[in-house]
Scaffold this active site. Structure first.
Site, PDB file in Angstrom:
ATOM      1  N   TRP A  76     -34.778  -2.541   5.069  1.00  0.00           N
ATOM      2  CA  TRP A  76     -33.853  -2.392   4.202  1.00  0.00           C
ATOM      3  C   TRP A  76     -34.298  -2.241   2.522  1.00  0.00           C
ATOM      4  CZ3 TRP A  76     -28.073  -2.917   4.994  1.00  0.00           C
ATOM      5  CH2 TRP A  76     -27.345  -1.854   6.289  1.00  0.00           C
ATOM      6  N   ASP A 133     -26.823  -6.342   6.829  1.00  0.00           N
ATOM      7  CA  ASP A 133     -27.655  -6.139   7.889  1.00  0.00           C
ATOM      8  C   ASP A 133     -27.267  -7.240   8.344  1.00  0.00           C
ATOM      9  OD1 ASP A 133     -28.288  -4.139   9.566  1.00  0.00           O
ATOM     10  OD2 ASP A 133     -30.374  -4.118   9.924  1.00  0.00           O
ATOM     11  N   LYS A 173     -22.758  -4.833   8.183  1.00  0.00           N
ATOM     12  CA  LYS A 173     -22.783  -4.234   9.327  1.00  0.00           C
ATOM     13  C   LYS A 173     -21.921  -4.996  10.535  1.00  0.00           C
ATOM     14  CE  LYS A 173     -26.598  -5.086  12.287  1.00  0.00           C
ATOM     15  NZ  LYS A 173     -27.545  -5.287  12.738  1.00  0.00           N
TER      16      LYS A 173
END
Length: 223
Positions: A76, A133, A173
């Site tokens: 990311w 994430d 997430k």
């Protein structure tokens, strides 16, 4: 994406390798996003999840300071650096992470008391984008795994609300079904819009989704 790329590869079960690990290896070898990540120089296929979320929500547009919670292995942050070469980017993870050019990386628990101050100091100011994430280590019990990951999302949200600049964005997430109603209500109190999304790069069989909270309203007095 092209449907080409040759015949599907099968992996023989080797001594010492479980059936589950054999299936994982076979899936990796046949995953077009894994092949694409290698070709594009990304550390993981997760990079395309962020790229697809950005295409839908314009997450990276105009961002100047970005925090990547749970940065390992770094896909990311690689996306952020390529899209925003002038932005300040800071990543944090309990695991060691190989250096990424232009990214300051802390091996530290983001819930540690000193973490917010260290991250904002490294950025030179309040971030306008907090990415997560992260997922809790699974134990194989779906309900327990979902609760553990949701607790991590709650902690990430509290962190984001503590450090974000007004107008900022938080992305995290979550598991299938999205964030629970209490967590969504908390996000709506703090952000102008809250939406769930499952980017195409997320495997069809995966239970992961992402929650995107945009337009941080800023901290209220006494919060």
């Amino acid at each position: 994406m092209s449907r080409g790329g040759g015949l599907r590869q099968r992996v023989k079960t080797a001594r010492g390798r479980t059936a589950a690990s054999t299936r994982w290896l076979e899936r990796q070898l046949n995953d077009p996003y894994v092949r694409r990540a290698k070709a594009d120089g990304y550390r993981s296929r997760a990079a395309y999840k962020l790229l697809e979320l950005d295409e839908r929500f314009a997450l990276l547009k105009g961002r100047r300071r970005v925090v990547d919670l749970g940065i390992a292995p770094g896909g990311w942050s690689q996306v952020v650096r390529r899209r925003l070469p002038q932005a300040e980017v800071v990543g944090i993870d309990l695991l060691p992470v190989d250096p990424i050019d232009g990214v300051t990386i802390f091996q530290l628990d983001f819930m540690a008391d000193e973490a917010p101050e260290r991250l904002t100091a490294a950025l030179g100011g309040a971030p306008d984008l907090v990415l997560s994430d992260m997922a809790a280590n699974t134990v194989g019990h779906p309900q327990t795994d979902a609760l553990r990951t949701m607790a991590l999302v709650e902690a990430a949200l509290a962190f984001a609300c503590d450090v974000l600049a007004p107008g900022g964005t938080f992305v995290a997430k979550v598991f299938a079904g999205g964030a629970d109603s209490t967590l969504v209500a908390e996000m709506k109190r703090n952000f102008a819009t809250v939406k769930h999304a499952k980017p195409p790069a997320s495997r069809k069989g995966s239970v992961e989704w992402f929650v995107v909270a945009q337009g941080f309203k800023g901290r209220t007095e006494g919060a």
